[in-house]
Design a protein around this motif. Structure first.
Motif, PDB file in Angstrom:
ATOM      1  N   ASN A 320       0.839  -1.189   0.000  1.00  6.18           N
ATOM      2  CA  ASN A 320       0.000   0.000   0.000  1.00  6.18           C
ATOM      3  C   ASN A 320       0.876   1.242   0.000  1.00  6.18           C
ATOM      4  N   ALA A 321       0.972   1.884  -1.163  1.00  2.00           N
ATOM      5  CA  ALA A 321       1.754   3.126  -1.240  1.00  2.00           C
ATOM      6  C   ALA A 321       1.052   4.232  -0.478  1.00  2.00           C
ATOM      7  N   GLY A 322      -0.257   4.122  -0.340  1.00  2.00           N
ATOM      8  CA  GLY A 322      -1.028   5.229   0.211  1.00  2.00           C
ATOM      9  C   GLY A 322      -1.217   6.291  -0.855  1.00  2.00           C
ATOM     10  N   ALA A 323      -1.294   7.533  -0.417  1.00  2.00           N
ATOM     11  CA  ALA A 323      -1.671   8.604  -1.326  1.00  2.00           C
ATOM     12  C   ALA A 323      -0.582   9.001  -2.309  1.00  2.00           C
ATOM     13  N   TYR A 324       0.678   8.784  -1.923  1.00  2.00           N
ATOM     14  CA  TYR A 324       1.794   9.166  -2.795  1.00  2.00           C
ATOM     15  C   TYR A 324       2.821   8.042  -2.839  1.00  2.00           C
ATOM     16  N   GLY A 325       3.575   8.040  -3.929  1.00  2.00           N
ATOM     17  CA  GLY A 325       4.404   6.856  -4.198  1.00  2.00           C
ATOM     18  C   GLY A 325       5.797   6.857  -3.604  1.00  2.00           C
ATOM     19  N   ASP A 326       6.051   7.713  -2.620  1.00  2.00           N
ATOM     20  CA  ASP A 326       7.393   7.779  -2.038  1.00  2.00           C
ATOM     21  C   ASP A 326       7.909   6.397  -1.654  1.00  2.00           C
ATOM     22  N   HIS A 327       9.000   5.988  -2.236  1.00  2.00           N
ATOM     23  CA  HIS A 327       9.679   4.735  -1.913  1.00  2.00           C
ATOM     24  C   HIS A 327       8.839   3.490  -2.223  1.00  2.00           C
ATOM     25  N   GLY A 328       7.677   3.692  -2.818  1.00  2.00           N
ATOM     26  CA  GLY A 328       6.816   2.542  -3.118  1.00  2.00           C
ATOM     27  C   GLY A 328       7.469   1.542  -4.060  1.00  2.00           C
ATOM     28  N   PRO A 329       7.981   1.982  -5.217  1.00  2.00           N
ATOM     29  CA  PRO A 329       8.535   1.023  -6.186  1.00  2.00           C
ATOM     30  C   PRO A 329       9.835   0.372  -5.712  1.00  2.00           C
ATOM     31  N   THR A 330      10.531   0.986  -4.764  1.00  2.00           N
ATOM     32  CA  THR A 330      11.830   0.452  -4.336  1.00  2.00           C
ATOM     33  C   THR A 330      11.731  -0.444  -3.101  1.00  2.00           C
ATOM     34  N   THR A 331      10.903  -0.071  -2.150  1.00  2.00           N
ATOM     35  CA  THR A 331      10.764  -0.936  -0.963  1.00  2.00           C
ATOM     36  C   THR A 331      10.304  -2.330  -1.379  1.00  2.00           C
ATOM     37  N   ILE A 332       9.457  -2.369  -2.364  1.00  2.00           N
ATOM     38  CA  ILE A 332       8.851  -3.652  -2.721  1.00  2.00           C
ATOM     39  C   ILE A 332       9.892  -4.650  -3.221  1.00  2.00           C
ATOM     40  N   GLY A 333      10.919  -4.149  -3.886  1.00  2.00           N
ATOM     41  CA  GLY A 333      11.933  -5.064  -4.401  1.00  2.00           C
ATOM     42  C   GLY A 333      12.607  -5.860  -3.307  1.00  2.00           C
ATOM     43  N   LEU A 334      12.822  -5.209  -2.170  1.00  2.00           N
ATOM     44  CA  LEU A 334      13.519  -5.877  -1.074  1.00  2.00           C
ATOM     45  C   LEU A 334      12.679  -6.990  -0.452  1.00  2.00           C
ATOM     46  N   VAL A 335      11.357  -6.851  -0.608  1.00  2.00           N
ATOM     47  CA  VAL A 335      10.475  -7.886  -0.064  1.00  2.00           C
ATOM     48  C   VAL A 335      10.880  -9.252  -0.624  1.00  2.00           C
ATOM     49  N   GLY A 336      11.204  -9.264  -1.910  1.00  2.00           N
ATOM     50  CA  GLY A 336      11.576 -10.522  -2.550  1.00  2.00           C
ATOM     51  C   GLY A 336      13.054 -10.846  -2.434  1.00  2.00           C
ATOM     52  N   HIS A 337      13.892  -9.863  -2.842  1.00  2.00           N
ATOM     53  CA  HIS A 337      15.330 -10.142  -2.911  1.00  2.00           C
ATOM     54  C   HIS A 337      15.911 -10.538  -1.560  1.00  2.00           C
ATOM     55  N   LYS A 338      15.419  -9.901  -0.496  1.00  2.00           N
ATOM     56  CA  LYS A 338      16.073 -10.089   0.799  1.00  2.00           C
ATOM     57  C   LYS A 338      15.389 -11.110   1.687  1.00  2.00           C
ATOM     58  N   SER A 339      14.393 -11.759   1.135  1.00  2.00           N
ATOM     59  CA  SER A 339      13.797 -12.863   1.897  1.00  2.00           C
ATOM     60  C   SER A 339      14.150 -14.190   1.216  1.00  2.00           C
ATOM     61  N   LEU A 340      13.920 -14.239  -0.095  1.00  2.00           N
ATOM     62  CA  LEU A 340      14.161 -15.487  -0.826  1.00  2.00           C
ATOM     63  C   LEU A 340      15.643 -15.871  -0.778  1.00  2.00           C
ATOM     64  N   SER A 341      16.508 -14.847  -0.740  1.00  2.00           N
ATOM     65  CA  SER A 341      17.939 -15.125  -0.821  1.00  2.00           C
ATOM     66  C   SER A 341      18.513 -15.747   0.448  1.00  2.00           C
ATOM     67  N   LEU A 342      17.701 -15.822   1.481  1.00  2.00           N
ATOM     68  CA  LEU A 342      18.157 -16.529   2.686  1.00  2.00           C
ATOM     69  C   LEU A 342      18.289 -18.021   2.428  1.00  2.00           C
ATOM     70  N   TYR A 343      17.587 -18.468   1.384  1.00  2.00           N
ATOM     71  CA  TYR A 343      17.568 -19.898   1.090  1.00  2.00           C
ATOM     72  C   TYR A 343      18.298 -20.141  -0.230  1.00  2.00           C
ATOM     73  N   GLY A 344      19.572 -20.469  -0.096  1.00  2.00           N
ATOM     74  CA  GLY A 344      20.449 -20.508  -1.249  1.00  2.00           C
ATOM     75  C   GLY A 344      20.195 -21.674  -2.173  1.00  2.00           C
ATOM     76  N   GLY A 345      19.678 -22.756  -1.625  1.00  2.00           N
ATOM     77  CA  GLY A 345      19.640 -23.969  -2.404  1.00  2.00           C
ATOM     78  C   GLY A 345      18.349 -24.240  -3.159  1.00  2.00           C
ATOM     79  N   VAL A 346      17.397 -23.325  -3.090  1.00  2.00           N
ATOM     80  CA  VAL A 346      16.114 -23.648  -3.725  1.00  2.00           C
ATOM     81  C   VAL A 346      16.297 -23.812  -5.240  1.00  2.00           C
ATOM     82  N   GLU A 347      15.496 -24.713  -5.765  1.00  2.00           N
ATOM     83  CA  GLU A 347      15.535 -24.942  -7.211  1.00  2.00           C
ATOM     84  C   GLU A 347      14.976 -23.757  -7.975  1.00  2.00           C
TER      85      GLU A 347
END
Lengths: 761, 154, 255
Positions: A320-347
């Motif tokens: 939810n960016a809310g009314a304005y997009g401050d940091h909206g497009p960039t925060t979201i990237g970390l949701v994936g990159h910095k969680s999935l990468s904890l698990y190195g061996g996934v196929e």
């Protein structure tokens, strides 16, 4: 090396603990106009009429501005490297009010009382529209948050204001559907996190004035002075050359001040009136119209075999960016990159996301910056998988965690060059006495003691984007001035960088004077965010010191009249080994200030092509009262790999502080809106951050790896440390109750009623 | 309305508005250590001593301080440096914005409680919010400070 | 923050009463709660010159002035000796020591907030209040009256052989309570007071302390409960059962 890895007192510590006037609010000159904002009571409305005549008559009112008075160029307040990923979607004042609290008018008066009186006299006729408050229904909703034609996205982030989309993205490594179809167990779980407020003790504040050259000067509590210069230039439509931004001491930021929340208003007043102007946000304004963590809903599909090998993770996040997009497009990237990468061996792994506009307060940057939400979701899903497989949640991690040397396919294919996550796990288990305490035991008073675990990572700076430059000057008497453009906001980076410089230059730390940021005088730095300062600016310090040593040698050799190849520098003197020839640094300093010599200074900048992740394991022991549902933190064990620890005190305190903020997120901090879109938790009375009675005991140990690309082997620590509490506490609550709660905060009510219903079933 | 207030040992007689809070009165008299962190009497940043007792200067009207003595951190610089040194040695000041109010309450606690237990310390200081430190370093600093004081009185 | 036209530090209760008859007037307690409102006050009445900041013990009662602070009640040794830890228990979670050095008994009681720990606890004791106009009336009666223009001067806590205990539940340690509960007994008769429902505290009398816990809990849970942002009515009803049970068990121990 003597200062790095030790416990050095912060250079500014004694002025802070003796209460010296060093913050923005303490420095406001006399006769400065007080700036107040009339804010919208409606979450979605258009101004039909606005009449300021009566308000202007209030004695002491200097000016009132409305949307009719401001420039018409849209801009973003997100403090990011140009071109910003955040869309240019706002005006200083707009006819369209997109969330409750959006500014309607700027009032400048001689006193606060006059400004407030005038505020009450401004007559506004609103065309009130139905607000879009539910972010799960925002995409393609007929209510448009940004219907305007001049909405602009500078970067291809997938923004589409006709669909309420701030950004959208997807990436996949391997083939997720295929991998999931071969798993013994697949779980699909949806998690929900709220818009946490940074709640730094010093609210947003700025004052501005025209300096002796007629340029617009600001003193502001900001993490991003150089970005503020650009943002103001965009917003006010004046050249950057006409703007100067100074950062004094800051009373906490945690990302909040990576957005230019308060700066534009006094700046605009000063520009229009020629007078000094200051705005100090109330706590309520900081709560309702700040730059909090993005609320998110995340669905995880995780697949594993019976032996506990995780084969695939599919993550979808709605933010939810809310009314304005401050940091909206960039925060979201970390949701994936910095969680999935904890698990190195996934196929295979996939991350897809949508960031949507709604009529709630806009999000921003808050410590963790999306990683916090993603790690909460993925780590909880892994814990749920462990439970489904009847495995110890530590054991499933030991089988799957990322290891040093692995290529992190979900992390821009970076190689994991420094990682002791495995050692962190072993250390945390030992600290917590996990084997004995897992999963839970019932005490005599009926309370349940249980434990929970989570892992976390973050980055160290933004690879290929962040840039830091540093200048060090040698002065007469042989002391140094260290000029930096990064922003110490209490974190102690001024001291940390001086520690590094002192070790590089073999000198006492007191011989290094540090100067904080003034955009007219400091070397450029993107600012202190994205866990960049120790890693990126630190490396710039190391490089600058190398250059400076060369110059000192050259100067010394010249004074000694010997070839530079024959000289050495030990921090105090340049000398020729084996010969009785030396010249002291002090002499070199004095000589450099003489006409026939050269002043000695060096400046280097640094940018990193990689963003090496720091790692940690967090384990919590809780005491849960099954009757009331109350959870108390008994003990929190943190084992952290931030590479080389530069300052043991400050790294420890960063960890402890981050964990307590995470505890608040997990258990207490609960932004709620009424049906009109007005925030109910708009004060410290209603938005409860942890007190010392809520924090429990926290123990921190370091398991340092050595990061080859970092200064002295260091990585980052500031953001990493907020990421484990939410999933670890969720896990501990499960271990106590057998129930998984998938929305934060987990309130006593949820637990007590959850147990009641469980018993009934 | 005219009031006479002693701030850090110095007497001031002045006219004040009846709705002026002590916090603003003190800052107007150069006591910049006194900070405002909220509007709801919750944060403890504005803690000062009124006739020796810790109070929230955001909630006390200046008129109520008439005839009384107010102490801020500016008036306790020696103690601030003593305890502050322990805090600094733990890195426990961090941004420092809550430090003056926190230290004022620590100093009040030290006067009021003899040998406070950990629980007593935490309860006494519960009204002092800090968002940076997670409170652990503050506790370590207090315990070391108390031990140092004990040592000194032996 | 409220605004004030005129501030009067009164020299008598009568003066306070007279001044307070105007709708725009207000009596100042500790200021902690009042400052959160935006009232425009004509005359602000300060009772702090009337010596109402003391706790006096007589043979058969304690007389607490309206200006007594929460912290005074918390730390008063005589109250502890006579009433156990209740006076401390009721305030120890209220924000912090500095807040409790400001906030007053009078301010707390006058406000009669639904979440008031103080009102809940005092209703479980045998209390009267002394008002400048209406004179001495039982606290229970005062608690039930709507806000009027009288001025609260003192609280009289009678010494009886009543035993009382205090319980509360909060989402965080220093938050406003989700639910408050005081239980007391006199000659085997149980009194329960439940506050933070979130409406004003209600008293349940007429049960014997020896009644079965089930009956007692059922009675407490039959009170009306509501929802707000801190908790739902359902949870409050559940909590009422938990806190009442705990309070009664403690009470049976001290009896």
């Amino acid at each position: 090396m003597s200062y790095v890895n030790s416990r050095v007192r912060k250079k500014d510590a004694m002025s802070l603990v003796t209460g010296k006037p060093v913050y923005t609010g303490d420095l406001i000159p006399q006769n400065t106009l007080v700036v107040k904002l009339l804010r919208s009571p409606h979450a979605n409305a258009f101004i039909e009429e606005i009449n300021t005549a009566a308000a202007l008559k209030v004695p002491g009112v200097a000016a009132i501005f409305t949307y009719q008075d401001v420039p018409t160029s849209r801009f973003t307040t997100a403090g990011q490297t140009y071109p910003e990923a955040s869309p240019y979607d706002r005006l200083i004042l707009d006819k369209h009010l997109r969330c409750a609290g959006d500014p309607v008018a700027i009032i400048a008066a001689e006193t606060e009382a006059a400004a407030l009186k005038a505020m009450n006299l401004i007559k506004v006729k609103y065309d009130v529209r139905e607000p879009l408050l539910d972010f799960t229904k925002a995409k393609d909703n007929p209510i448009l948050v940004h219907p305007e034609e001049d909405f602009k996205a500078l970067c291809p982030v997938g923004a589409d204001n006709r669909r309420n989309l701030c950004s959208t993205d997807v990436f996949e490594v391997g083939k997720v559907e295929e991998a999931l179809s071969t798993c013994d167990v697949v779980l699909t779980r949806t998690y929900h996190t709220k818009a946490n407020n940074q709640a730094m003790m010093e609210t947003f504040r700025t004052y501005s004035y025209l300096d002796e050259y007629g340029r617009l000067s600001l003193v502001s509590s900001t993490q991003v002075p150089f970005h503020v210069r650009r943002i103001l230039s965009n917003a006010l439509e004046i050249p950057k050359s006409q703007i100067r931004v100074v950062k004094p001491r800051i009373g906490g930021g945690f990302g909040a001040k990576q957005s230019a929340v308060s700066e534009v208003y006094p700046a605009f007043v000063t520009l229009k009136t020629g007078r000094p102007a200051a705005i100090v946000y109330t706590r309520e304004e900081s709560m309702t119209n700040g730059s909090p963590r993005h609320e998110m809903q995340m669905t995880v599909r995780i697949g594993a075999n019976k032996d506990g090998v995780i084969k695939a993770i599919d993550l979808y996040a709605l933010s939810n960016a809310g009314a304005y997009g401050d940091h909206g497009p960039t925060t979201i990237g970390l949701v994936g990159h910095k969680s999935l990468s904890l698990y190195g061996g996934v196929e295979a792994a996939r991350f897809a996301c949508d960031v949507v506009y709604t009529n709630t307060m806009n999000g921003g940057a808050y410590r963790g910056y999306g990683a916090t939400q993603g790690i909460y979701a993925v780590e909880t899903a892994v814990n749920e998988m462990a439970a489904a497989l009847h495995m110890d949640p530590c054991a499933i991690r030991e089988k799957n965690m990322v290891l040093e040397g692995q290529v992190m396919r979900t992390y821009y294919n970076e190689t994991c060059n420094s990682c002791t996550l495995d050692k962190c796990m072993a250390k945390a288990k030992e600290m917590m006495n996990w084997q004995e305490k897992f999963p839970a035991k019932v005490l005599e008073n009926g309370h349940i003691r249980s434990v929970g675990v989570a892992m976390a990572m973050q980055g160290s700076g933004i690879s290929g984007v962040d840039i830091a430059s540093v200048e060090i000057r040698l002065n007469d008497d042989g002391f140094y001035t260290l000029l930096v453009g990064c922003t110490d906001m209490g974190t102690g980076c001024d001291t940390i960088l001086a520690q590094m410089a002192a070790d590089c230059l073999d000198c006492d730390i007191d011989r290094i004077a540090v100067r904080g940021v003034d955009t007219d005088q400091s070397p450029y730095d993107t600012g202190s965010y994205a866990s960049s300062t120790t890693y990126v600016t630190g490396m710039a310090v190391v490089k600058t010191c190398e250059k400076l040593r060369e110059k000192i040698l050259e100067a010394g050799a010249k004074l000694l009249d010997i070839p530079v190849e024959d000289t050495e520098f030990d921090g105090k003197r340049v000398f020729c080994p084996g010969k009785d020839k030396e010249v002291s640094l002090s002499q070199i300093g004095y000589a450099s200030f003489e006409g026939h010599n050269r002043c000695i200074s060096a400046s280097e900048s640094h940018s990193s092509p990689v963003s090496p992740p720091p790692f940690m394991v967090g384990m919590v022991e809780i005491d849960l009262d099954p009757e009331t549902g109350k959870v108390e933190i008994v003990d929190y064990a943190a084992a952290v790999d931030c590479g080389t620890v530069i300052n043991r005190n400050l790294a420890t305190v960063q960890t402890e502080g981050g964990i307590v903020q995470g505890i608040g997120m997990a258990l207490f901090e609960n932004i709620q809106y009424d049906k009109f879109g007005r925030m109910m938790n708009n004060s410290f009375l209603q938005y409860k951050i942890p007190t010392r009675l809520d924090a429990g005991k926290i123990r921190v140990e370091f398991e340092s790896s050595y990061e080859p690309t970092g200064p002295f082997g260091a990585k980052s620590i500031g953001e990493l440390v907020i990421n484990t509490p939410a999933p670890a506490i969720t896990n501990a609550i499960y271990n106590a109750t057998g129930l998984y709660f998938r929305e934060l905060p987990i309130r006593p009510e949820d637990i007590a009623l959850g147990l009641l219903h469980k018993d009934e079933n | 309305m005219q009031i006479t207030v002693t701030i850090n040992g110095k007497k001031y007689t002045e006219d004040v508005a009846p709705d002026l809070v002590l916090l603003d009165f003190l800052r107007a008299h150069g006591c910049y250590s006194v900070k405002r962190g909220c509007e709801t009497s919750n944060c403890g940043l504005c803690t000062v001593h009124l006739n020796g007792k810790p109070v929230l200067s955001c909630s006390v009207l200046a008129v109520r301080a008439d005839g009384k003595s107010v102490t801020t951190l500016e008036g306790l610089q020696k103690e601030a440096e003593e305890f502050g040194g322990f805090l600094a040695d733990e890195g426990g000041e961090q941004c420092g914005f809550c430090s003056p109010g926190f230290i004022m309450n620590v100093l009040a606690m030290v006067r009021e409680l003899e040998n406070p237990s950990e629980q007593e310390i935490q309860e006494y200081l519960a009204g002092n919010l800090c968002r940076c430190t997670g409170y652990q370093s503050q506790l370590r600093a207090i315990q070391k400070y108390l031990a140092w004081k004990q040592e000194g009185t032996k | 923050m409220f605004t004030v036209q005129q501030y009067v530090k009164v020299s008598s209760l009568e003066e306070a009463y007279t001044l307070n008859q105007k709708k725009s007037s207000a009596v100042l307690g500790g200021g902690c709660w009042m400052k959160m409102g935006k009232r425009r006050i004509g005359t602000l009445i300060d009772l702090s010159g009337l010596g109402l900041d003391t706790i006096e013990e007589t043979e058969d009662s304690f007389i607490l002035g309206a200006m007594v602070t929460l912290r005074q009640m918390e730390t008063d040794a005589r109250l502890k000796t006579t009433f156990g830890s209740g006076f401390a228990d009721m305030v120890r979670h209220i924000v912090g020591v500095q807040f409790r050095n400001c906030a007053t008994l009078g301010g707390s009681l006058y406000s009669r907030f639904g979440f008031s720990d103080i009102l809940t606890w005092l209703l479980a004791l045998d209390c009267d209040v002394e008002l400048a106009g209406a004179g001495i009336i039982p606290l229970a009666q005062y608690a039930a009256t709507p806000y009027d223009r009288d001025v609260l001067a003192r609280v009289i806590v009678h010494k009886t052989s009543r035993k009382a205990v205090y319980e509360s539940f909060r989402n965080t340690e220093t938050d406003i309570p989700v639910l408050t509960c005081a239980a007391s007994s006199l000659n085997g008769d149980l009194r329960l007071v439940i506050g933070g429902r979130p409406m004003r505290a209600l008293t349940v009398d007429g049960l014997a302390l020896t009644k079965s816990m089930e009956t007692i809990v059922e009675k407490a849970q039959s009170l009306p409960f509501g929802s707000n942002m801190r908790a739902s009515a359902q949870y409050r009803r559940h909590l009422a059962g938990v806190l009442v049970k705990r309070a009664v068990l403690r009470l049976r121990e001290v009896e």
